[in-house]
Design a protein around this motif. Structure first.
Motif, PDB file in Angstrom:
ATOM      1  N   LEU A  48      51.380  33.928  48.812  1.00 15.13           N
ATOM      2  CA  LEU A  48      50.291  33.614  49.737  1.00 15.13           C
ATOM      3  C   LEU A  48      49.519  32.368  49.326  1.00 15.13           C
ATOM      4  O   LEU A  48      48.865  31.736  50.157  1.00 15.13           O
ATOM      5  N   GLY A  49      49.561  32.052  48.045  1.00 15.57           N
ATOM      6  CA  GLY A  49      48.799  30.921  47.533  1.00 15.57           C
ATOM      7  C   GLY A  49      47.313  31.177  47.495  1.00 15.57           C
ATOM      8  O   GLY A  49      46.509  30.247  47.477  1.00 15.57           O
ATOM      9  N   GLN A  50      46.925  32.437  47.436  1.00 19.88           N
ATOM     10  CA  GLN A  50      45.522  32.819  47.407  1.00 19.88           C
ATOM     11  C   GLN A  50      45.386  34.222  46.816  1.00 19.88           C
ATOM     12  O   GLN A  50      46.329  35.023  46.875  1.00 19.88           O
ATOM     13  N   GLN A  51      44.226  34.482  46.241  1.00 16.04           N
ATOM     14  CA  GLN A  51      43.995  35.755  45.573  1.00 16.04           C
ATOM     15  C   GLN A  51      43.483  36.783  46.561  1.00 16.04           C
ATOM     16  O   GLN A  51      42.601  36.507  47.376  1.00 16.04           O
ATOM     17  N   LEU A  52      44.018  37.976  46.477  1.00 18.94           N
ATOM     18  CA  LEU A  52      43.566  39.069  47.332  1.00 18.94           C
ATOM     19  C   LEU A  52      42.262  39.652  46.802  1.00 18.94           C
ATOM     20  O   LEU A  52      42.046  39.687  45.586  1.00 18.94           O
ATOM     21  N   PRO A  53      41.399  40.132  47.676  1.00 19.31           N
ATOM     22  CA  PRO A  53      40.147  40.762  47.230  1.00 19.31           C
ATOM     23  C   PRO A  53      40.435  41.985  46.356  1.00 19.31           C
ATOM     24  O   PRO A  53      41.485  42.628  46.474  1.00 19.31           O
ATOM     25  N   ASP A  54      39.470  42.319  45.506  1.00 22.40           N
ATOM     26  CA  ASP A  54      39.640  43.440  44.585  1.00 22.40           C
ATOM     27  C   ASP A  54      39.916  44.746  45.316  1.00 22.40           C
ATOM     28  O   ASP A  54      40.708  45.573  44.848  1.00 22.40           O
ATOM     29  N   ASP A  55      39.268  44.971  46.461  1.00 21.72           N
ATOM     30  CA  ASP A  55      39.486  46.243  47.156  1.00 21.72           C
ATOM     31  C   ASP A  55      40.889  46.320  47.767  1.00 21.72           C
ATOM     32  O   ASP A  55      41.489  47.395  47.814  1.00 21.72           O
ATOM     33  N   VAL A  56      41.435  45.187  48.209  1.00 28.63           N
ATOM     34  CA  VAL A  56      42.807  45.167  48.722  1.00 28.63           C
ATOM     35  C   VAL A  56      43.791  45.441  47.585  1.00 28.63           C
ATOM     36  O   VAL A  56      44.723  46.241  47.726  1.00 28.63           O
ATOM     37  N   ARG A  57      43.559  44.804  46.443  1.00 24.46           N
ATOM     38  CA  ARG A  57      44.428  45.041  45.287  1.00 24.46           C
ATOM     39  C   ARG A  57      44.370  46.507  44.874  1.00 24.46           C
ATOM     40  O   ARG A  57      45.396  47.133  44.557  1.00 24.46           O
ATOM     41  N   ALA A  58      43.183  47.081  44.869  1.00 26.82           N
ATOM     42  CA  ALA A  58      43.019  48.480  44.453  1.00 26.82           C
ATOM     43  C   ALA A  58      43.776  49.420  45.385  1.00 26.82           C
ATOM     44  O   ALA A  58      44.379  50.404  44.930  1.00 26.82           O
ATOM     45  N   LEU A  59      43.765  49.127  46.683  1.00 27.18           N
ATOM     46  CA  LEU A  59      44.469  49.989  47.630  1.00 27.18           C
ATOM     47  C   LEU A  59      45.975  49.925  47.397  1.00 27.18           C
ATOM     48  O   LEU A  59      46.665  50.953  47.404  1.00 27.18           O
TER      49      LEU A  59
END
Length: 218
Positions: A48-59
């Motif tokens: 994606l070339g971008q970091q996912l938000p912490d809550d998306v990563r947690a899910l």
């Protein structure tokens, strides 16, 4: 305070709690997949070339999406996005790739807007919109990593082929999960209990049902 302002461990605990409360409210087979790994997320973010938000990563560290209907396995999961399924990471990337090139098609932006105004870029497509679900017809609920001037990074929005007026549903994925549960509890949203018809019953448009915490238009 949203998920981007809390510590990752706190976000993980809150996402797990919100997710379990939501899934306990849904009738039907969720067909949840095993967890993604940190390595899976690293590969996805590189793509994606971008970091996912912490809550998306947690899910995704809890479950790497839900079963996707296919000719080989024609079953519908009880989708957690008001009836739409959570995409596995490889399908997130596949769906995101399908939008490549559309950002440059500025003539397609003519009818684009958002509710609330200014929270989502008035674009037909932008690479900052990460699809987390799909309706099978080119429309998505996802997270916005490149919001409009009034928006918040990580806000949950609608976008897609038939979506000119992008709706902000929640300021974060964590808030979205919590709001879906609250809407089910209030009776405003009724999950389907028919495995052959996964569509949920909503008492009104999503834009009217959801009340994004912290979002104001003044």
């Amino acid at each position: 305070m949203n998920s981007n302002e809390t510590q990752p461990d706190d976000v993980t605990a809150r996402v797990h709690e919100a997710f379990h409360r939501l899934t306990d409210s849904i009738v039907g087979d969720l067909m949840l997949r095993p967890p993604a790994t940190e390595a899976d997320l690293t590969v996805a973010e590189a793509h994606l070339g971008q970091q996912l938000p912490d809550d998306v990563r947690a899910l995704y560290l809890l479950h790497d999406g839900q079963h996707q209907y296919s000719a080989a396995d024609p079953r519908f999961a009880a989708g957690i996005f008001t009836g739409l399924p959570l995409l596995p990471l490889h399908d997130v990337l596949f769906s995101w790739d399908q939008w490549e090139g559309f950002e440059a098609e500025e003539d397609m932006d003519d009818f684009a807007s958002s509710t609330p105004e200014g929270f989502v870029q008035p674009k037909y497509s932008t690479r900052g919109w990460i699809p987390l679900s799909h309706d099978g017809g080119g429309n998505h609920i996802g997270v916005d990593l490149n919001p409009g001037p009034a928006g918040t990074v990580g806000q949950v929005i609608t976008f897609g082929r038939d979506d000119d007026e992008h709706q902000v549903l929640a300021p974060s994925l964590l808030s979205y999960l919590e709001q879906v549960t609250a809407l089910i509890t209030s009776g405003a949203v009724t999950p389907s209990n028919d495995e052959d018809d996964p569509d949920w019953t909503l008492s009104g448009p999503q834009s009217k049902l959801f009340h994004p915490t912290g979002i104001t238009t003044t």
